[in-house]
Design a protein around this motif. Structure first.
Motif, PDB file in Angstrom:
ATOM      1  N   VAL A   8       1.904  -0.347 -16.499  1.00 37.98           N
ATOM      2  CA  VAL A   8       1.170   0.164 -15.339  1.00 37.98           C
ATOM      3  C   VAL A   8       0.398  -0.994 -14.725  1.00 37.98           C
ATOM      4  O   VAL A   8      -0.489  -1.565 -15.342  1.00 37.98           O
ATOM      5  CB  VAL A   8       0.201   1.303 -15.747  1.00 37.98           C
ATOM      6  N   LEU A   9       0.746  -1.353 -13.511  1.00 40.40           N
ATOM      7  CA  LEU A   9       0.149  -2.515 -12.861  1.00 40.40           C
ATOM      8  C   LEU A   9      -0.591  -2.159 -11.586  1.00 40.40           C
ATOM      9  O   LEU A   9      -1.052  -3.040 -10.876  1.00 40.40           O
ATOM     10  CB  LEU A   9       1.247  -3.534 -12.528  1.00 40.40           C
ATOM     11  N   GLY A  10      -0.695  -0.877 -11.307  1.00 40.11           N
ATOM     12  CA  GLY A  10      -1.300  -0.501 -10.026  1.00 40.11           C
ATOM     13  C   GLY A  10      -0.269  -0.592  -8.925  1.00 40.11           C
ATOM     14  O   GLY A  10       0.908  -0.869  -9.162  1.00 40.11           O
ATOM     15  N   PRO A  11      -0.665  -0.380  -7.672  1.00 38.08           N
ATOM     16  CA  PRO A  11       0.309  -0.340  -6.574  1.00 38.08           C
ATOM     17  C   PRO A  11       1.020  -1.675  -6.387  1.00 38.08           C
ATOM     18  O   PRO A  11       0.401  -2.736  -6.441  1.00 38.08           O
ATOM     19  CB  PRO A  11      -0.548   0.002  -5.347  1.00 38.08           C
ATOM     20  N   LEU A  12       2.331  -1.606  -6.166  1.00 37.61           N
ATOM     21  CA  LEU A  12       3.149  -2.785  -5.894  1.00 37.61           C
ATOM     22  C   LEU A  12       3.663  -2.714  -4.456  1.00 37.61           C
ATOM     23  O   LEU A  12       3.800  -1.629  -3.887  1.00 37.61           O
ATOM     24  CB  LEU A  12       4.334  -2.860  -6.857  1.00 37.61           C
ATOM     25  N   VAL A  13       3.956  -3.864  -3.890  1.00 37.19           N
ATOM     26  CA  VAL A  13       4.513  -3.933  -2.533  1.00 37.19           C
ATOM     27  C   VAL A  13       5.691  -4.899  -2.538  1.00 37.19           C
ATOM     28  O   VAL A  13       5.601  -5.996  -3.105  1.00 37.19           O
ATOM     29  CB  VAL A  13       3.454  -4.392  -1.503  1.00 37.19           C
ATOM     30  N   GLY A  14       6.788  -4.474  -1.908  1.00 39.90           N
ATOM     31  CA  GLY A  14       7.973  -5.322  -1.807  1.00 39.90           C
ATOM     32  C   GLY A  14       8.035  -6.021  -0.457  1.00 39.90           C
ATOM     33  O   GLY A  14       7.429  -5.566   0.527  1.00 39.90           O
ATOM     34  N   ALA A  15       8.763  -7.128  -0.403  1.00 40.24           N
ATOM     35  CA  ALA A  15       8.937  -7.858   0.860  1.00 40.24           C
ATOM     36  C   ALA A  15      10.357  -8.379   0.960  1.00 40.24           C
ATOM     37  O   ALA A  15      10.846  -9.049   0.050  1.00 40.24           O
ATOM     38  CB  ALA A  15       7.952  -9.016   0.959  1.00 40.24           C
ATOM     39  N   GLY A 470      -2.311   1.701   2.700  1.00 36.99           N
ATOM     40  CA  GLY A 470      -3.677   1.372   2.275  1.00 36.99           C
ATOM     41  C   GLY A 470      -3.831   0.894   0.844  1.00 36.99           C
ATOM     42  O   GLY A 470      -4.836   1.204   0.201  1.00 36.99           O
ATOM     43  N   VAL A 471      -2.859   0.109   0.347  1.00 41.25           N
ATOM     44  CA  VAL A 471      -2.986  -0.382  -1.035  1.00 41.25           C
ATOM     45  C   VAL A 471      -3.362  -1.865  -1.078  1.00 41.25           C
ATOM     46  O   VAL A 471      -3.531  -2.425  -2.159  1.00 41.25           O
ATOM     47  CB  VAL A 471      -1.682  -0.143  -1.836  1.00 41.25           C
TER      48      VAL A 471
END
Length: 562
Positions: A8-15, A470-471
């Motif tokens: 569990v790493l918290g919210p992730l974002v891809g690009a 909103g992360v």
């Protein structure tokens, strides 16, 4: 045996980082900006005629899907749950032009790449219609009339490709830069795909008014572009649509920035006067000028830096654009064969530690900033019998640094306050010889982040910060501190200036190499099918007989290739 527990790493974002040479998908932790995993696929470039550069839009799209799937597999192997990926950002090569059929989703022609020169006669004809005392194109767009930008590429497609003409007549055609093509395809394509672009990509088309932030009717009429085929212009940070297929189906695409704007954001250059230089296929120096448009008097472009939200203000930048940086390394690999991998260039350069008076001007697509000289072509000069492939390799790296010096000097003159250091990013910054050369030639420190993937990071930041996601906080106090590697100048200022002044002499030799007719004829005999016209300057030629030289030249070519 129980399944391994997912981290569990918290919210992730891809690009998605879709560049000229390759496509990548990267995943970041939105709280720490840590890069967790990525995958990369090289993209083919096609050169059907001298000066023409194309890519297959379907190959580009497929590479994006492949990178997303492979990265998700790698995250699974790390026990990272991909359901934590809350948003996706898109960063892309700018100006590259695609026209496709909205009913079938099929491209109507290859993507015409930003480096492409086929439109030079179009540019010359259009320039005659601009009043000398009223350059409305530059005043509205911030751009010079050049083959570089999308409008003239689109004009060429409308004039020369029957499938494109017919699709426009039948109201089936859509135009976009690579971001538009990808977002439309990823959000459903022919089944409800979202046809949009962001302000940074729109500002590189020469059809967009950078003051009103709208497609400009006068510009569209000037270039004779039907406005119905243009994408909707959105901010750089908002939800455009949802992924409709693949491992990340249902995840919002909520960030979009042209690659150089993305790098500016990723380097956190949010203050007026902050600048960065990205070393990719080309080389691009951007300086944030805040909420005001600053027009250059020294050959730089005025462009939109970013607009991070529908209701957020737009920020502008001055930009120095160099066409050929990393592309010269690829040319040495693919066309001359003196290296097998791009990484070998550093090893060759290190063997000699000097170009031994050899200078390489890689004007394969003419000269961009600050010259804007389409007649230039590449030259290698100062050759002697002693020169070998190591010296050529060193000269190629020096060429990247000299070109950066030229646009930095122009930037300093326009801004009035010289940069005290240069923030850098991009794949080439892994080359330590290049970075030290850059510090020596600029005679200021060069500062490189320990995580060089700032283009993808910028796209991820825009996506994670979007309303409804909103992360990722972009507040100054919440931005993660970045560790930096610093390169200090190691030569004296006088030596730096001597090398730079010799480079400028070489640049002047490259100008006026082709006429419009020869550059557009496509006759391979003009340059022996090479994209580079060699101009070899050597005192040997003046002193030694032709028969001897011909034998020695064969011997020297063998030195370069073996």
């Amino acid at each position: 045996m129980a399944a391994a527990k997912k981290a569990v790493l918290g919210p992730l974002v891809g690009a998605v980082d879709q560049g000229t040479s390759s496509t990548r998908f990267l995943v970041f932790n939105s709280k720490t900006a840590e890069l967790l995993s990525h995958h990369q696929v090289e993209i083919k470039q096609e050169f059907p005629r001298e000066g023409w550069v194309e890519q297959d839009p379907k190959e580009i799209l497929q590479s994006v899907y492949e990178c997303i799937e492979k990265t998700c597999e790698k995250l699974g192997q790390l026990n990272i749950d991909i359901s934590n990926i809350k948003a996706i950002g898109v960063s892309n090569q700018r100006e590259t032009t695609v026209v496709w059929d909205k009913l079938t989703g099929e491209p109507l022609y290859n993507a015409v790449v930003w480096l492409d020169l086929r439109t030079q006669s179009t540019v010359e004809n259009l320039s005659k219609r601009i009043p000398g005392n009223n350059n409305f194109v530059k005043s509205k767009t911030g751009l010079p009339l050049s083959t570089y930008f999308s409008a003239v590429k689109l004009r060429w497609l409308l004039d020369n490709v029957r499938k494109v003409q017919r699709a426009v007549e039948e109201d089936r055609a859509l135009f976009g830069t690579i971001d538009s093509w990808l977002i439309w395809s990823l959000t459903g394509g022919a089944n409800g795909g979202v046809h949009c672009t962001d302000v940074t990509n729109a500002s590189r088309t020469m059809l967009f008014n950078i003051h009103s932030l709208e497609w400009d009717k006068e510009l569209c009429e000037f270039f004779e572009i039907p406005m119905k085929i243009l994408p909707n212009v959105r901010s750089s940070s908002e939800i455009y649509g949802l992924m409709k297929a693949g491992a990340l189906e249902g995840v919002p695409i909520s960030g979009c920035l042209g690659d150089q704007s993305a790098a500016l954001v990723g380097q956190m250059c949010f203050q007026d006067g902050q600048a960065k230089n990205t070393y990719g296929t080309g080389c691009f120096l951007l300086c944030n000028t805040g909420r005001k448009c600053v027009f250059s008097e020294h050959g730089l472009l005025t462009t939109v830096a970013y607009k991070l939200g529908r209701d957020k203000p737009v920020y502008y930048a001055l930009e120095g654009s160099v066409a050929i940086a990393g592309a010269v390394i690829r040319w040495l690999r693919d066309n001359l064969g003196i290296i097998k991998t791009s990484e070998e260039i550093e090893k060759l350069a290190k063997e000699v530690g000097t170009s031994y008076g050899c200078y390489f001007v890689p004007a394969f697509s003419g000269l961009y900033a600050p010259y804007w000289e389409p007649s230039a072509r590449g030259i290698i000069c100062g050759l002697t019998q002693f020169t070998n492939k190591c010296h050529i390799a060193f000269a190629a790296l020096e060429a990247v640094c000299f070109q950066t010096r030229e646009i930095l000097d122009a930037m300093n003159r326009d801004c009035g306050i010289p940069l005290s250091h240069l923030q850098v990013d991009g794949g080439m910054t892994n080359n330590k010889i290049l970075m030290q050369l850059q510090a020596d030639i600029l005679y200021i420190p060069v500062v490189k982040p320990s995580m060089p993937e700032t283009t993808a990071l910028g796209a991820a930041m825009a996506a994670g910060a979007a309303e409804g996601v909103g992360v990722w906080s972009l507040e100054p106090e919440d931005l993660s501190a970045v560790t930096m590697e610093r390169f200090e100048p190691q030569i004296n200022a006088e030596e730096s200036e001597i090398r730079y002044s010799t480079w400028k002499k070489a640049v002047m030799k490259s100008v006026g190499w082709v006429t419009t007719q020869s550059s557009e004829s496509g006759d391979p005999s003009i340059f022996c099918s090479l994209p580079l016209g060699f101009f070899i300057v050597s005192s040997m030629v003046m002193l030694i007989g032709a028969r001897y030289i011909s034998g020695q030249l064969l011997f020297k070519l063998d030195n370069f290739i073996s």
